[in-house]
Design a protein around this motif. Structure first.
Motif, PDB file in Angstrom:
ATOM      1  N   ALA A   1       1.089  -1.353   0.290  1.00  0.00           N
ATOM      2  CA  ALA A   1       0.227  -0.248   0.351  1.00  0.00           C
ATOM      3  C   ALA A   1       0.452   1.357   0.117  1.00  0.00           C
ATOM      4  O   ALA A   1       2.336   1.315   0.952  1.00  0.00           O
ATOM      5  CB  ALA A   1      -1.100   0.365   0.861  1.00  0.00           C
ATOM      6  N   GLN A   2       0.299   1.992  -0.771  1.00  0.00           N
ATOM      7  CA  GLN A   2       1.463   3.336  -0.245  1.00  0.00           C
ATOM      8  C   GLN A   2       0.806   4.562   0.516  1.00  0.00           C
ATOM      9  O   GLN A   2       1.611   5.325   0.519  1.00  0.00           O
ATOM     10  CB  GLN A   2       0.891   4.313  -1.892  1.00  0.00           C
ATOM     11  N   SER A   3      -0.608   4.314   0.829  1.00  0.00           N
ATOM     12  CA  SER A   3      -1.098   5.239   1.865  1.00  0.00           C
ATOM     13  C   SER A   3      -1.653   4.352   2.585  1.00  0.00           C
ATOM     14  O   SER A   3      -1.717   3.273   2.782  1.00  0.00           O
ATOM     15  CB  SER A   3      -1.908   6.197   1.442  1.00  0.00           C
ATOM     16  N   LEU A   4      -2.084   5.291   4.161  1.00  0.00           N
ATOM     17  CA  LEU A   4      -2.387   4.390   4.873  1.00  0.00           C
ATOM     18  C   LEU A   4      -3.829   4.397   4.807  1.00  0.00           C
ATOM     19  O   LEU A   4      -3.900   3.010   5.785  1.00  0.00           O
ATOM     20  CB  LEU A   4      -2.807   5.326   6.577  1.00  0.00           C
ATOM     21  N   VAL A   5      -4.464   4.732   4.415  1.00  0.00           N
ATOM     22  CA  VAL A   5      -6.135   5.026   3.577  1.00  0.00           C
ATOM     23  C   VAL A   5      -6.314   3.608   2.338  1.00  0.00           C
ATOM     24  O   VAL A   5      -6.808   2.311   2.480  1.00  0.00           O
ATOM     25  CB  VAL A   5      -6.565   5.687   3.146  1.00  0.00           C
ATOM     26  N   GLU A   6      -5.469   3.609   2.199  1.00  0.00           N
ATOM     27  CA  GLU A   6      -4.954   2.337   0.681  1.00  0.00           C
ATOM     28  C   GLU A   6      -4.880   1.238   1.105  1.00  0.00           C
ATOM     29  O   GLU A   6      -5.600  -0.437   1.287  1.00  0.00           O
ATOM     30  CB  GLU A   6      -3.559   2.649  -0.186  1.00  0.00           C
ATOM     31  N   LEU A   7      -4.033   0.924   3.056  1.00  0.00           N
ATOM     32  CA  LEU A   7      -3.582  -0.116   3.970  1.00  0.00           C
ATOM     33  C   LEU A   7      -4.629  -0.634   4.089  1.00  0.00           C
ATOM     34  O   LEU A   7      -5.130  -1.841   4.276  1.00  0.00           O
ATOM     35  CB  LEU A   7      -2.591   0.982   4.878  1.00  0.00           C
ATOM     36  N   PHE A   8      -5.030   0.098   4.836  1.00  0.00           N
ATOM     37  CA  PHE A   8      -6.176   0.174   5.593  1.00  0.00           C
ATOM     38  C   PHE A   8      -7.726  -0.810   4.469  1.00  0.00           C
ATOM     39  O   PHE A   8      -7.930  -1.552   4.669  1.00  0.00           O
ATOM     40  CB  PHE A   8      -7.165   1.167   6.105  1.00  0.00           C
ATOM     41  N   MET A   9      -7.848   0.168   3.962  1.00  0.00           N
ATOM     42  CA  MET A   9      -8.567  -0.841   2.680  1.00  0.00           C
ATOM     43  C   MET A   9      -8.392  -2.091   1.942  1.00  0.00           C
ATOM     44  O   MET A   9      -9.231  -3.620   1.741  1.00  0.00           O
ATOM     45  CB  MET A   9      -8.547  -0.122   0.730  1.00  0.00           C
ATOM     46  N   LYS A  10      -6.832  -2.243   1.977  1.00  0.00           N
ATOM     47  CA  LYS A  10      -6.385  -3.692   1.105  1.00  0.00           C
ATOM     48  C   LYS A  10      -6.748  -4.496   2.102  1.00  0.00           C
ATOM     49  O   LYS A  10      -7.405  -5.161   2.790  1.00  0.00           O
ATOM     50  CB  LYS A  10      -5.567  -3.474   1.249  1.00  0.00           C
ATOM     51  N   LYS A  11      -6.469  -4.062   4.392  1.00  0.00           N
ATOM     52  CA  LYS A  11      -7.418  -4.823   5.284  1.00  0.00           C
ATOM     53  C   LYS A  11      -8.695  -5.641   4.998  1.00  0.00           C
ATOM     54  O   LYS A  11      -8.466  -6.579   5.477  1.00  0.00           O
ATOM     55  CB  LYS A  11      -6.779  -3.604   5.975  1.00  0.00           C
ATOM     56  N   MET A  12      -9.026  -4.513   4.668  1.00  0.00           N
ATOM     57  CA  MET A  12     -10.718  -4.957   4.681  1.00  0.00           C
ATOM     58  C   MET A  12     -11.375  -5.597   3.526  1.00  0.00           C
ATOM     59  O   MET A  12     -12.243  -6.198   3.294  1.00  0.00           O
ATOM     60  CB  MET A  12     -11.284  -3.511   4.697  1.00  0.00           C
ATOM     61  N   MET A  13     -10.782  -5.442   2.527  1.00  0.00           N
ATOM     62  CA  MET A  13     -11.175  -5.936   0.705  1.00  0.00           C
ATOM     63  C   MET A  13     -10.501  -6.992   0.296  1.00  0.00           C
ATOM     64  O   MET A  13     -11.383  -7.953  -0.542  1.00  0.00           O
ATOM     65  CB  MET A  13     -11.417  -4.990   0.305  1.00  0.00           C
ATOM     66  N   GLU A  14      -9.453  -7.269   1.089  1.00  0.00           N
ATOM     67  CA  GLU A  14      -8.685  -8.533   0.724  1.00  0.00           C
ATOM     68  C   GLU A  14      -8.010  -9.940   1.291  1.00  0.00           C
ATOM     69  O   GLU A  14      -7.618  -9.262   2.568  1.00  0.00           O
ATOM     70  CB  GLU A  14      -7.413  -7.894  -0.492  1.00  0.00           C
TER      71      GLU A  14
END
Length: 77
Positions: A1-14
Motif C-alpha cells: 500500500a502507498q498510503s494509510l487509507v490504501e492499507l486499511f482498504m486492503k485489510k478490509m477487502m483483500e
C-alpha cells in the motif's frame, strides 16, 4: 500500500497472504488455523480466543516432539 487509507482498504477487502507465501514449508494445519484467524469475513473467523487456542494446541500436538528440531515459541511453550 502507498498510503494509510490504501492499507486499511486492503485489510478490509483483500484476504491476507497465506503463511506459506511468507514461510515456505510451514505446517499446513497451522497455516489453515492462522488463515481462519485472519479471515476478512468475521463470520469465517474463530468465534472466540478460546477456540483459536484449542485449535493451536491441536496443531502443536501433531508437530514433531523432538526438542532438537522444535524451535521454542510462544505457541510451543
Amino acid at each position: 500500500a502507498q498510503s494509510l487509507v490504501e492499507l486499511f482498504m486492503k485489510k478490509m477487502m483483500e484476504p491476507p497472504r497465506r503463511l506459506s507465501a511468507v514461510l515456505p514449508g510451514c505446517d499446513p494445519l497451522l497455516e489453515d488455523v492462522l488463515a481462519r484467524a485472519l479471515a476478512t469475513d468475521p463470520a469465517k473467523r474463530h468465534p472466540n480466543a478460546r477456540v483459536l487456542r484449542e485449535e493451536l494446541r491441536e496443531v502443536l500436538s501433531t508437530l514433531d516432539d523432538d526438542e532438537d528440531e522444535v524451535e521454542r515459541t510462544i505457541v510451543a511453550d
